[in-house]
Write a protein that holds these residues in place. Structure first.
Motif, PDB file in Angstrom:
ATOM      1  N   TRP A  11       0.840  -1.208   0.000  1.00 27.57           N
ATOM      2  CA  TRP A  11       0.000   0.000   0.000  1.00 27.57           C
ATOM      3  C   TRP A  11       0.870   1.251   0.000  1.00 27.57           C
ATOM      4  CZ3 TRP A  11      -0.403   3.818   3.834  1.00 27.57           C
ATOM      5  CH2 TRP A  11      -1.442   4.730   3.652  1.00 27.57           C
ATOM      6  N   ARG A  12       1.918   1.248   0.804  1.00 31.07           N
ATOM      7  CA  ARG A  12       2.798   2.405   0.896  1.00 31.07           C
ATOM      8  C   ARG A  12       3.459   2.697  -0.454  1.00 31.07           C
ATOM      9  NH1 ARG A  12       8.035   3.827   1.979  1.00 31.07           N
ATOM     10  NH2 ARG A  12       8.383   5.457   3.531  1.00 31.07           N
ATOM     11  N   GLU A  13       3.926   1.640  -1.103  1.00 33.71           N
ATOM     12  CA  GLU A  13       4.590   1.828  -2.387  1.00 33.71           C
ATOM     13  C   GLU A  13       3.599   2.288  -3.458  1.00 33.71           C
ATOM     14  OE1 GLU A  13       7.706   2.152  -4.985  1.00 33.71           O
ATOM     15  OE2 GLU A  13       7.658   1.935  -2.808  1.00 33.71           O
ATOM     16  N   SER A  14       2.359   1.760  -3.405  1.00 37.26           N
ATOM     17  CA  SER A  14       1.356   2.165  -4.394  1.00 37.26           C
ATOM     18  C   SER A  14       0.984   3.636  -4.225  1.00 37.26           C
ATOM     19  CB  SER A  14       0.102   1.289  -4.286  1.00 37.26           C
ATOM     20  OG  SER A  14      -0.608   1.542  -3.085  1.00 37.26           O
ATOM     21  N   ILE A  15       0.959   4.131  -2.972  1.00 42.33           N
ATOM     22  CA  ILE A  15       0.686   5.550  -2.729  1.00 42.33           C
ATOM     23  C   ILE A  15       1.743   6.401  -3.431  1.00 42.33           C
ATOM     24  CG2 ILE A  15       0.659   7.365  -0.981  1.00 42.33           C
ATOM     25  CD1 ILE A  15      -1.845   5.776  -0.886  1.00 42.33           C
ATOM     26  N   SER A  16       3.010   6.019  -3.249  1.00 46.43           N
ATOM     27  CA  SER A  16       4.099   6.762  -3.875  1.00 46.43           C
ATOM     28  C   SER A  16       4.007   6.714  -5.399  1.00 46.43           C
ATOM     29  CB  SER A  16       5.441   6.184  -3.408  1.00 46.43           C
ATOM     30  OG  SER A  16       6.521   6.835  -4.029  1.00 46.43           O
ATOM     31  N   GLU A  17       3.756   5.510  -5.940  1.00 48.95           N
ATOM     32  CA  GLU A  17       3.684   5.348  -7.397  1.00 48.95           C
ATOM     33  C   GLU A  17       2.549   6.162  -7.993  1.00 48.95           C
ATOM     34  OE1 GLU A  17       2.627   1.822 -10.647  1.00 48.95           O
ATOM     35  OE2 GLU A  17       3.072   1.299  -8.564  1.00 48.95           O
ATOM     36  N   TYR A  18       1.360   6.081  -7.368  1.00 57.70           N
ATOM     37  CA  TYR A  18       0.202   6.743  -7.952  1.00 57.70           C
ATOM     38  C   TYR A  18       0.157   8.234  -7.627  1.00 57.70           C
ATOM     39  CZ  TYR A  18      -1.700   2.653 -10.119  1.00 57.70           C
ATOM     40  OH  TYR A  18      -1.873   1.582 -10.956  1.00 57.70           O
ATOM     41  N   ALA A  19       0.889   8.659  -6.601  1.00 56.56           N
ATOM     42  CA  ALA A  19       1.046  10.097  -6.384  1.00 56.56           C
ATOM     43  C   ALA A  19       1.808  10.706  -7.552  1.00 56.56           C
ATOM     44  CB  ALA A  19       1.776  10.353  -5.067  1.00 56.56           C
ATOM     45  N   ASP A  20       2.841  10.008  -8.015  1.00 57.50           N
ATOM     46  CA  ASP A  20       3.586  10.488  -9.180  1.00 57.50           C
ATOM     47  C   ASP A  20       2.700  10.514 -10.421  1.00 57.50           C
ATOM     48  OD1 ASP A  20       5.918  10.839  -7.757  1.00 57.50           O
ATOM     49  OD2 ASP A  20       6.716   8.862  -8.229  1.00 57.50           O
ATOM     50  N   LYS A  21       1.873   9.486 -10.592  1.00 53.29           N
ATOM     51  CA  LYS A  21       0.979   9.443 -11.757  1.00 53.29           C
ATOM     52  C   LYS A  21      -0.063  10.554 -11.695  1.00 53.29           C
ATOM     53  CE  LYS A  21       1.477   4.518 -12.801  1.00 53.29           C
ATOM     54  NZ  LYS A  21       0.790   3.215 -12.984  1.00 53.29           N
ATOM     55  N   THR A  22      -0.553  10.844 -10.494  1.00 52.06           N
ATOM     56  CA  THR A  22      -1.532  11.921 -10.335  1.00 52.06           C
ATOM     57  C   THR A  22      -0.913  13.262 -10.697  1.00 52.06           C
ATOM     58  OG1 THR A  22      -2.698  10.708  -8.581  1.00 52.06           O
ATOM     59  CG2 THR A  22      -3.039  13.080  -8.678  1.00 52.06           C
ATOM     60  N   LEU A  23       0.293  13.499 -10.207  1.00 49.97           N
ATOM     61  CA  LEU A  23       0.980  14.746 -10.538  1.00 49.97           C
ATOM     62  C   LEU A  23       1.209  14.870 -12.048  1.00 49.97           C
ATOM     63  CD1 LEU A  23       3.640  14.949  -7.685  1.00 49.97           C
ATOM     64  CD2 LEU A  23       1.802  16.578  -8.121  1.00 49.97           C
ATOM     65  N   ALA A  24       1.619  13.764 -12.664  1.00 51.19           N
ATOM     66  CA  ALA A  24       1.892  13.786 -14.100  1.00 51.19           C
ATOM     67  C   ALA A  24       0.627  14.135 -14.888  1.00 51.19           C
ATOM     68  CB  ALA A  24       2.449  12.441 -14.553  1.00 51.19           C
ATOM     69  N   LYS A  25      -0.520  13.587 -14.467  1.00 48.69           N
ATOM     70  CA  LYS A  25      -1.761  13.865 -15.184  1.00 48.69           C
ATOM     71  C   LYS A  25      -2.187  15.319 -15.032  1.00 48.69           C
ATOM     72  CE  LYS A  25      -3.754   9.222 -15.316  1.00 48.69           C
ATOM     73  NZ  LYS A  25      -4.909   8.369 -14.972  1.00 48.69           N
ATOM     74  N   ILE A  26      -2.001  15.875 -13.831  1.00 47.50           N
ATOM     75  CA  ILE A  26      -2.364  17.282 -13.636  1.00 47.50           C
ATOM     76  C   ILE A  26      -1.432  18.183 -14.433  1.00 47.50           C
ATOM     77  CG2 ILE A  26      -2.535  19.149 -11.951  1.00 47.50           C
ATOM     78  CD1 ILE A  26      -4.823  17.154 -11.810  1.00 47.50           C
ATOM     79  N   TYR A  27      -0.135  17.884 -14.400  1.00 50.89           N
ATOM     80  CA  TYR A  27       0.818  18.702 -15.152  1.00 50.89           C
ATOM     81  C   TYR A  27       0.593  18.586 -16.657  1.00 50.89           C
ATOM     82  CZ  TYR A  27       3.879  20.777 -11.674  1.00 50.89           C
ATOM     83  OH  TYR A  27       4.382  21.577 -10.688  1.00 50.89           O
ATOM     84  N   SER A  28       0.082  17.452 -17.099  1.00 53.28           N
ATOM     85  CA  SER A  28      -0.160  17.286 -18.537  1.00 53.28           C
ATOM     86  C   SER A  28      -1.270  18.202 -19.036  1.00 53.28           C
ATOM     87  CB  SER A  28      -0.507  15.825 -18.854  1.00 53.28           C
ATOM     88  OG  SER A  28      -1.794  15.478 -18.333  1.00 53.28           O
ATOM     89  N   LEU A  29      -2.081  18.738 -18.134  1.00 54.92           N
ATOM     90  CA  LEU A  29      -3.121  19.679 -18.533  1.00 54.92           C
ATOM     91  C   LEU A  29      -2.511  20.963 -19.080  1.00 54.92           C
ATOM     92  CD1 LEU A  29      -5.544  19.316 -15.473  1.00 54.92           C
ATOM     93  CD2 LEU A  29      -5.801  18.265 -17.721  1.00 54.92           C
ATOM     94  N   VAL A  30      -1.319  21.288 -18.576  1.00 56.03           N
ATOM     95  CA  VAL A  30      -0.653  22.526 -18.986  1.00 56.03           C
ATOM     96  C   VAL A  30       0.778  22.180 -19.397  1.00 56.03           C
ATOM     97  CG1 VAL A  30      -0.102  24.897 -18.362  1.00 56.03           C
ATOM     98  CG2 VAL A  30      -2.023  23.738 -17.252  1.00 56.03           C
ATOM     99  N   PRO A  31       0.973  21.678 -20.595  1.00 58.60           N
ATOM    100  CA  PRO A  31       2.298  21.207 -20.998  1.00 58.60           C
ATOM    101  C   PRO A  31       3.302  22.302 -21.321  1.00 58.60           C
ATOM    102  CG  PRO A  31       0.742  20.950 -22.794  1.00 58.60           C
ATOM    103  CD  PRO A  31      -0.051  21.425 -21.629  1.00 58.60           C
TER     104      PRO A  31
END
Length: 426
Positions: free
Chosen positions: A156-176
């Motif tokens: 669970w701890r590792e998945s939080i870290s992995e998907y936090a990065d994915k969440t950030l990437a998706k938000i940043y992709s809104l404004v490339p």
């Protein structure tokens, strides 16, 4: 999942660096960050979080008995781990696995001194020194498979870290485009924050505690990502049956459940006390208030919840806050709840039990018959109301739905020829 899937950082504590050189090579080849710590040359400050601590059990230069070595280990952990280290597990090098239970028992006493490990397991360093460390992660996975809770929490701890990065990437992709990224993403955060409590915003101005709402909004986006992640890729941590370990000590089990309910349903931290939002719960200080429940149990604290529909709040249609009265009673153990719960069943009441209240098992109950309204100025008047906590979105939604159902019930005036007429007013 293999241990290498959820272990990315390691701390090695050993007074013989040459004996763990092979371990360092294996960690390096698996792209696992590691730090070596000599117990005779400890750092001046604690380390940042490492998921695993590999540690020799025999680190004392003077101890002759295992108790002395365990005492030295505890002193080292206090020095290098501290209170802010985060979650981790300990792998002890020992040929004497019978000592592991004693190590666990002694370390469990240290909760006030440093962050305690999720698990403590033993592996034979002599065997690795002889045959090499190539199977260390496979052996660790097998050991952790026997501790399914630890296995789950590490995953669970590792998945939080992995998907936090994915969440950030998706938000940043809104404004490339980098040129305008900071300004545009700041406004995206502004919209997310304002949308979280549905708070009306004045133009483009911020409100008190807005950055807290931005974090909470991001948490919800992360939760959405994690929901998809949880559908696949994880091992099943449950056996066919999961015995209740508190069968012989129900009071302890009840206490743990009350703590869980507190964490699941109540928000305590980072709350703007002066901001009047749906879900806020207040102590009613005015003894003449319409919200005082006269039939509440003795020693109960009278409370009220702000139950204005979120749409009215977010669209600035609210003139006054809608309040529903209730009470808090603590302590309320299982026997006491059994004796009073019949009085608080039915559509008019919304009881929440067990829930931890100031360290004790308690009861929170709202009574939909006790209604009032108040301006923001009145709710911020300490002589009339005192902010206590805020219920989370899920609990607020359920209370509002149950209240709406109770308030909108129709019923019918049916002539019943068998009913006795006493002349008393109902």
């Amino acid at each position: 999942m293999k241990a290498t899937d959820y272990i990315s950082s390691v701390l090695i504590i050993d007074d013989q660096p040459e004996e763990v050189a092979g371990l360092e090579e294996v960690l390096k080849s698996n792209d696992v960050l590691y730090t070596f710590c000599d117990p005779n040359n400890l750092p001046d400050s604690t380390y940042r979080n490492r998921q695993i601590i590999f540690c020799d059990l025999y680190l004392s230069a003077t101890a002759t008995e295992v108790e002395g070595h365990i005492s030295e280990l505890r002193k080292i952990l206090k020095r290098v781990v501290g209170k802010e280290f985060g979650s981790y597990g300990i792998v002890l090098w020992t040929n004497h696995l019978q000592h592991i239970d004693l190590v666990k028992e002694r370390i469990s006493r240290d909760g006030s001194a440093y962050s305690l490990p999720l698990f403590i397991i033993g592996l034979d360093k002599a065997g690795y020194s002889k045959d090499g460390f190539s199977n260390i992660f496979e052996d660790l996975s097998k050991k952790l498979a026997g501790d399914k809770a630890a296995h789950f929490f590490l995953n669970w701890r590792e998945s939080i870290s992995e998907y936090a990065d994915k969440t950030l990437a998706k938000i940043y992709s809104l404004v490339p485009d980098f040129e305008n990224q900071e300004a545009k993403l700041s406004y995206v955060l502004y919209l997310l924050a304002a949308n979280y409590p549905g708070k009306p915003i004045d133009g483009e101005k911020k409100y008190e505690g807005m950055y807290h709402d931005a974090y909470k909004a991001f948490d919800e986006i992360l939760y959405s990502e994690l929901s998809d992640c949880a559908k696949s890729g994880f091992c099943d941590v449950f056996n066919d049956t999961t015995p209740n370990p508190w069968k012989d000590n129900p009071a302890e089990g009840l206490s743990i459940v009350s703590k869980l309910n507190d964490r699941l349903l109540i928000e305590h931290d980072d709350i703007d006390h002066d901001s009047i939002v749906p879900g806020n719960v207040y102590m009613v200080c005015d003894k003449d208030s319409e919200l005082i429940i006269s039939e509440a149990p003795e020693n109960a604290i009278n409370i009220a919840i702000e139950l204005t529909p979120p749409c009215d709040f977010s669209q600035s249609k609210k003139k006054l806050s809608r309040l529903v009265g209730g009470f808090i009673l603590s302590p309320v153990d299982a026997a006491k709840w059994k004796s009073i719960k019949a009085d608080y069943k039915g559509e008019r009441n919304y009881p929440i039990w067990p829930v931890e209240i100031e360290g004790k098992i308690g009861l929170i109950c709202f009574d939909f018959r006790f209604l009032s309204s108040a301006s923001d100025a009145v709710l911020n008047d300490d002589k009339k109301f005192k902010f206590l906590f805020k219920v989370n979105h899920k609990l607020f939604s359920d209370i509002l739905q149950k209240f709406s159902s109770h308030a909108a019930r129709l019923g019918i005036s049916l002539i019943d020829p068998t009913r006795k007429v006493t002349g008393k007013k109902n």
